[in-house]
Design an enzyme around this catalytic site. Structure first.
Site, PDB file in Angstrom:
ATOM      1  CB  ALA A  71      -0.898  -0.004   1.241  1.00 12.65           C
ATOM      2  CB  ALA A  72       2.873   3.055  -1.452  1.00  7.71           C
ATOM      3  CB  THR A 114      10.629   2.359  -5.868  1.00  2.00           C
ATOM      4  OG1 THR A 114      10.812   2.951  -7.164  1.00  2.00           O
ATOM      5  CG2 THR A 114      10.846   3.445  -4.852  1.00  2.00           C
ATOM      6  CE1 TYR A 138       6.242   5.469  -4.762  1.00  4.30           C
ATOM      7  CE2 TYR A 138       7.970   5.496  -6.427  1.00  4.30           C
ATOM      8  CZ  TYR A 138       7.054   4.801  -5.663  1.00  4.30           C
ATOM      9  OH  TYR A 138       6.977   3.445  -5.797  1.00  4.30           O
ATOM     10  CG  ASN A 167      10.472   1.294 -15.441  1.00  2.00           C
ATOM     11  OD1 ASN A 167      11.523   1.489 -14.839  1.00  2.00           O
ATOM     12  ND2 ASN A 167       9.715   2.267 -15.902  1.00  2.00           N
ATOM     13  NE  ARG A 276       7.731  11.216 -16.486  1.00  2.00           N
ATOM     14  CZ  ARG A 276       7.204   9.999 -16.380  1.00  2.00           C
ATOM     15  NH1 ARG A 276       5.919   9.821 -16.636  1.00  2.00           N
ATOM     16  NH2 ARG A 276       7.940   8.963 -16.039  1.00  2.00           N
ATOM     17  N   GLY A 278      12.773  15.138 -13.688  1.00  2.00           N
ATOM     18  CA  GLY A 278      13.079  14.068 -12.732  1.00  2.00           C
ATOM     19  C   GLY A 278      13.327  12.708 -13.368  1.00  2.00           C
TER      20      GLY A 278
END
Ligand code: UFG
Length: 318
Positions: A71-72, A114, A138, A167, A276, A278
């Site tokens: 959960a995040a 991640t 994040y 990914n 984009r 970052g």
């Protein structure tokens, strides 16, 4: 094992929950359904809807063998615009969970970390010993949770494993990726193929990569789920082990779009837009540690397989 799966109504959480049920575990899913879907929870799992920080202490009092914590909040762009949502939603909630595990003596934790914890890499493939300098909130929140887990493991004997996903893509039958706000490349490209978007914008064509577009390491969600099963079995009391999970092969954004064209048979119009903010140029994992210590090996590293499975899922949902 009796396992609590937080975020088990989400993309990765639902695939893992499904595999846990299939392999004979007793699974309880907790999810607030803020981004997950009730119909993604596998049959055979018990579902408790609610806020994790409130629900976890009550549930864990029943006695569990472990927690898989998916959960995040996970939108990189949103994390920059609304950091409080991420520090509160990810870090505070995870601390509540860790405290509840400690209070009730829950021995094992597998945490969804991640590649975003590393930020712009100095070297690829990225090893677990690489510097962690996240370029977005994040990633910073996930890294903060990793630090908390390290100290809880050392102080309280928790057996913890963090898995740093690169990914994630693909699907497992009826379990797949369907975010209300979609920002990920493959599902967006497939939405174009489905006629739900007119075209795709590829962000940046002047990166220092072979074809000028960003390179990413795509891991099939089912291979990722298998790593969670292995991690549960290899967690050691008092240790916090961290593993990168990718295939070790990078594909450029152009290559991804081309593979999607070949798999779907659709033209998939694409143009180029600004970079984009970052986005690192290249993110490719070294998963040698996962291979050596967990005995993990991606069985579906081929991008075509990953895209085909995602496409089948996307088409089936219409
Ligand atoms: N991209 C486009 N057009 C789009 C969407 C994405 O060109 O419409 C590009 C991105 O710029 C990037 C690549 O496709 O170059 C992959 O982007 P994704 O959003 O699919 O994935 P990211 O690499 O940004 O993110 C993934 C995870 C995040 C994690 C991050 C680590 O999904 O959760 O890796 O850097 F934080």
């Amino acid at each position: 094992m009796k396992l609590l799966v937080t975020g088990g109504a989400g993309y990765v959480g639902s695939v893992c929950a499904a595999r846990l049920v299939e392999t004979g575990h007793d699974v309880v899913v907790v999810d607030d359904l803020s981004t997950g879907h009730a119909d993604a929870i596998p049959e055979g799992a018990r579902f408790v809807e609610g806020d994790l920080a409130e629900v976890a202490p009550k549930l864990l009092a029943e006695g569990f063998d472990g927690v898989l914590h998916f959960a995040a909040k996970s939108l990189v762009g949103e994390s920059m615009q609304d950091p409080g949502k991420y520090w509160n939603g990810n870090v505070l909630t995870s601390l509540r969970l860790l405290d509840a595990m400690r209070e009730h003596g829950t021995p094992r934790l597998v945490f969804s970390s991640t590649a975003a914890t590393y930020g712009e890499p100095e070297q690829v493939p990225i090893l677990e010993t690489a510097p962690t300098r996240p370029t977005n909130t994040y990633g910073a929140t996930k890294l903060a949770i990793d630090h908390a887990i390290t100290s809880y493991a050392a102080a309280h004997g928790l057996a913890a494993v963090s898995l740093r996903y690169f990914n994630v893509a693909g699907a497992y039958g009826s379990f797949g990726e369907r975010h209300t706000t979609e920002t990920h490349l493959i599902p967006i490209v497939l939405q174009v193929a489905m006629g739900k978007r007119d075209k795709l914008s590829i962000y940046g064509e002047d990166y220092p990569t072979p074809d000028g577009t960003c390179v990413r390491d795509y891991i099939h969600v089912l291979d990722l789920a298998e790593a969670h099963l292995l991690a549960l079995g290899h967690a050691v009391a008092g240790e916090h082990q961290i593993f990168n999970l990718g295939t070790g092969t990078g594909f450029s954004n152009r290559e991804v779009v081309q593979t999607c064209r070949e798999v779907t048979g659709h033209a998939i119009p694409a143009d180029f837009a600004d970079r984009r903010p970052g986005d690192p140029a290249i993110l490719v994992a070294s998963s040698d540690a996962a291979s050596t210590r967990l005995g993990w090996k991606p069985e579906r590293p081929d991008l075509r397989t990953i895209v085909s499975d995602a496409w089948e899922f996307t088409r089936a949902r219409g």
